[in-house]
Design a protein around this motif. Structure first.
Motif, short mmCIF file in Angstrom:
data_model
loop_
_atom_site.label_atom_id
_atom_site.label_comp_id
_atom_site.label_asym_id
_atom_site.label_seq_id
_atom_site.Cartn_x
_atom_site.Cartn_y
_atom_site.Cartn_z
N ASN A 133 -2.97 -22.03 -8.85
CA ASN A 133 -3.68 -23.14 -9.50
C ASN A 133 -3.73 -22.96 -11.01
O ASN A 133 -4.65 -23.43 -11.67
CB ASN A 133 -5.10 -23.30 -8.94
CG ASN A 133 -5.16 -24.30 -7.80
OD1 ASN A 133 -4.39 -25.26 -7.77
ND2 ASN A 133 -6.04 -24.05 -6.85
N ASP A 152 -6.64 -23.89 -15.47
CA ASP A 152 -7.03 -23.68 -14.08
C ASP A 152 -7.19 -25.04 -13.44
O ASP A 152 -8.12 -25.79 -13.77
CB ASP A 152 -8.34 -22.88 -14.02
CG ASP A 152 -8.69 -22.47 -12.60
OD1 ASP A 152 -8.41 -23.23 -11.66
OD2 ASP A 152 -9.27 -21.37 -12.44
N ARG A 153 -6.30 -25.39 -12.53
CA ARG A 153 -6.30 -26.73 -11.94
C ARG A 153 -7.48 -26.96 -11.02
O ARG A 153 -7.77 -28.10 -10.65
CB ARG A 153 -4.98 -26.96 -11.18
CG ARG A 153 -3.76 -26.88 -12.07
CD ARG A 153 -2.47 -27.03 -11.29
NE ARG A 153 -2.29 -28.39 -10.83
CZ ARG A 153 -1.78 -28.73 -9.65
NH1 ARG A 153 -1.45 -27.76 -8.78
NH2 ARG A 153 -1.63 -29.98 -9.31
N SER A 154 -8.18 -25.89 -10.63
CA SER A 154 -9.34 -26.07 -9.75
C SER A 154 -10.57 -26.54 -10.51
O SER A 154 -11.41 -27.25 -9.96
CB SER A 154 -9.65 -24.76 -9.02
OG SER A 154 -10.02 -23.75 -9.94
N ASP A 155 -10.70 -26.17 -11.81
CA ASP A 155 -11.90 -26.58 -12.56
C ASP A 155 -11.58 -27.12 -13.94
O ASP A 155 -12.50 -27.50 -14.69
CB ASP A 155 -12.88 -25.41 -12.68
CG ASP A 155 -12.29 -24.20 -13.40
OD1 ASP A 155 -11.21 -24.32 -14.01
OD2 ASP A 155 -12.92 -23.12 -13.34
N ALA A 157 -10.56 -25.54 -16.54
CA ALA A 157 -10.82 -24.60 -17.62
C ALA A 157 -9.51 -24.15 -18.27
O ALA A 157 -8.49 -23.99 -17.60
CB ALA A 157 -11.58 -23.39 -17.10
#
Length: 545
Positions: A133, A152-155, A157
């Motif tokens: 991610n 960071d593709r999850s959040d 950031a």
């Protein structure tokens, strides 16, 4: 806005496909910390590559996965050429047990299963970290280090990392390739193909090798890739798309020659996809300490099954060189040899793939008539069958780490055999990650001591051993092997081979010492770091097989 925190790591690898994870594993084995960044959270689930040869199997084994790969792969028995009426034009059989590298010459597998093995194996190496991610958005060069920015593709950031080396294993649309100013050069080949994967427990009753459909109207390939998995590839005609074949009913006319005895209800369609097969190679593979590998550097048509293997060869060629420079045992200039060696080799394999593809499918009606006339007689030509099924690839070109001879049929640039040494061991089991001198004559005491100080294994080949026979065929008494098992130099002058080895492995230490101790002499051995990391550097005399 507060800039994101920056961490430092010796090597950053962009892309966690087979090439990227192989490079990370090798670097970790050589004692180099690395971070792998991949935009996907896990293994891409769809099958793509399905074949690797014994040279690549040997790399997989050196990663520590020989048994695991054997459990998920299937040796294939050779190649059968058939015409549009499914009549056999020629058949070239392989002996799965025959290989100088110790593994079957042709192996079928499911790529997601292989990638899962590679990632699980990487977790055994604390020096390597894989972060999913993580989408790389920028690469900045020009300073003492390379700065990589990723999201960071999850959040969402933003993060930054600084590296001494960057490996772009990020595929055909490579960001890293664009950042180093490299462009793909087209070799004038582009075809649209349909790729079909089917699962069934039914026995199709087919010969257990690769079938090549030599039909100029619609070329095709069939292969069994597992106990219950099958792959077909068909050239798409003008106006056709994968949507025209998205059900088993629509596919049935194409696959009927292989599945006519199996009820359609016993077949499960795993995937239908359209691929555009291209032949392309990047004009430059390096800028400073940034390198491109795998599909970022080359795209190979599938006719000889070398697409994924070329990427693993890239990783195998480059990782130990970076490790040597990083640890100070090789001079930075040796990194120039990566493109010098790999680009011509890849170009040769690309041209071979194009030639094989044309020979099997090109030429229209005239080509079809020629195949019907010529192919059934090929088996009658002495030695031709062995050449067709031979998996050996070309020798590497001359470089700082390949000292070629002007005489033909010499060993430099070729892979050494993974010869049996007795007691169930082969050469790779004994050598580990080191350089090695293989010789039928013991070096002089001073030469041997100099090699030992540089962590070079010394292996004396008995007169009647496979290694001695290999040296004899190459008109050599001694050969220096690199960590990737390529012969760096070979010849009858053992002292000359030893002297060249010491010079190559001293250059890095000389430069490392000069960097911080320019006014001090006679201390070269104090600042040499032992790379390629087997602590037992004593000479090895293998048991007689």
């Amino acid at each position: 806005m507060t800039p994101p925190p920056t961490r430092r790591v010796p090597v950053v690898i962009v892309g966690a496909g087979p090439t990227g994870v192989t490079a990370a594993t090798l670097l970790a084995q050589y004692g180099v910390d690395c971070l792998v960044l991949d935009r996907w959270p896990g293994v891409y689930p769809q099958p793509r590559a399905v074949h690797l040869d014994d040279e690549i199997y040997r790399i997989v084994a050196r990663l520590g996965l020989a048994d695991e790969f054997a459990a998920i792969s299937r040796p294939t028995l050779g190649l059968r050429l058939v015409d549009s009426r499914f009549r056999t034009l020629a058949e070239f059989n392989r002996d799965p047990g025959h290989s100088v590298h110790g593994f079957p010459q042709a192996n079928m597998f499911d790529q997601p299963e292989l990638e899962a093995l590679l990632r699980a194996n990487l977790e055994r190496h604390p020096a390597a970290e894989l972060r999913g991610n993580a989408e790389v958005t920028d690469v900045v060069m020009g300073g003492p280090r390379i700065r990589v920015t990723f999201t960071d593709r999850s959040d969402g950031a933003l993060h930054q990392v600084e590296a001494d080396y960057l490996l772009g294993c990020d595929g055909a649309n490579s960001l890293v390739r664009a950042r180093i100013g490299s462009a793909m050069r087209d070799l004038n080949f582009q075809q649209r193909w349909l790729v079909v994967d089917i699962a069934t427990d039914a026995d199709l009753g087919q010969w257990d090798g690769v079938h090549q459909l030599c039909d100029p109207n619609r070329a095709g390939t069939y292969m069994r890739i597992g106990p219950a998995r099958y792959r077909w590839e068909f050239q798409l005609l003008a106006g056709e798309t994968a949507n025209d074949f998205d059900t088993l009913d629509r596919l049935r006319p194409l696959i009927r020659p292989w599945t006519s005895t199996v009820p359609i209800g016993e077949l499960t369609l795993v995937r239908v996809a359209e691929y555009t097969f291209r032949a392309q190679i990047a004009d430059r593979w390096r800028r400073g300490n940034v390198f491109i590998l795998g599909d970022a550097a080359h795209l190979t048509p599938p006719f000889i099954g070398q697409g994924m293997g070329a990427g693993l060869r890239d990783a195998d060629n480059l990782a130990w060189k970076i490790a040597g420079v990083h640890h100070g045992t090789l001079a930075p200039e040796v990194l120039e040899s990566y493109q010098q060696e790999r680009k011509p080799h890849t170009r040769s394999m690309l041209r071979l793939a194009l030639s094989v593809g044309w020979a099997m499918t090109g030429g229209g009606r005239l080509g079809n008539a020629a195949r019907r006339a010529v192919l059934p007689r090929l088996r009658l030509l002495p030695g031709l069958r062995d050449k067709v099924v031979d998996s050996r690839t070309p020798a590497l070109h001359h470089s700082a780490l390949v000292r070629k001879s002007l005489r033909p049929r010499r060993l430099a640039g070729t892979l050494c055999p993974n010869a049996p040494l007795g007691e169930g061991q082969r050469l790779d089991d004994v050598l580990g990650t080191r350089f090695a001198l293989i010789s039928t004559a013991r070096p002089g005491a001073n030469d041997e001591a100099a090699l030992r100080r540089r962590n070079v294994a010394v292996l004396i080949a008995e007169a009647d051993s496979p290694l001695a026979a290999w040296l004899h065929r190459g008109h050599a008494t001694a050969a220096l092997l690199r960590p990737d098992r390529t012969v760096a130099r070979a010849g009858r002058d053992v002292t000359g081979v030893c002297a060249w080895t010491v010079a190559v492995l001293s250059a890095g230490a000389d430069q490392a010492c000069a960097g911080g101790r320019a006014t001090i002499t006679g201390i070269r051995t104090e600042c040499r770091t032992a790379l390629l990391t087997d602590p037992n550097s004593t000479p090895v005399r293998p048991p007689r097989p």
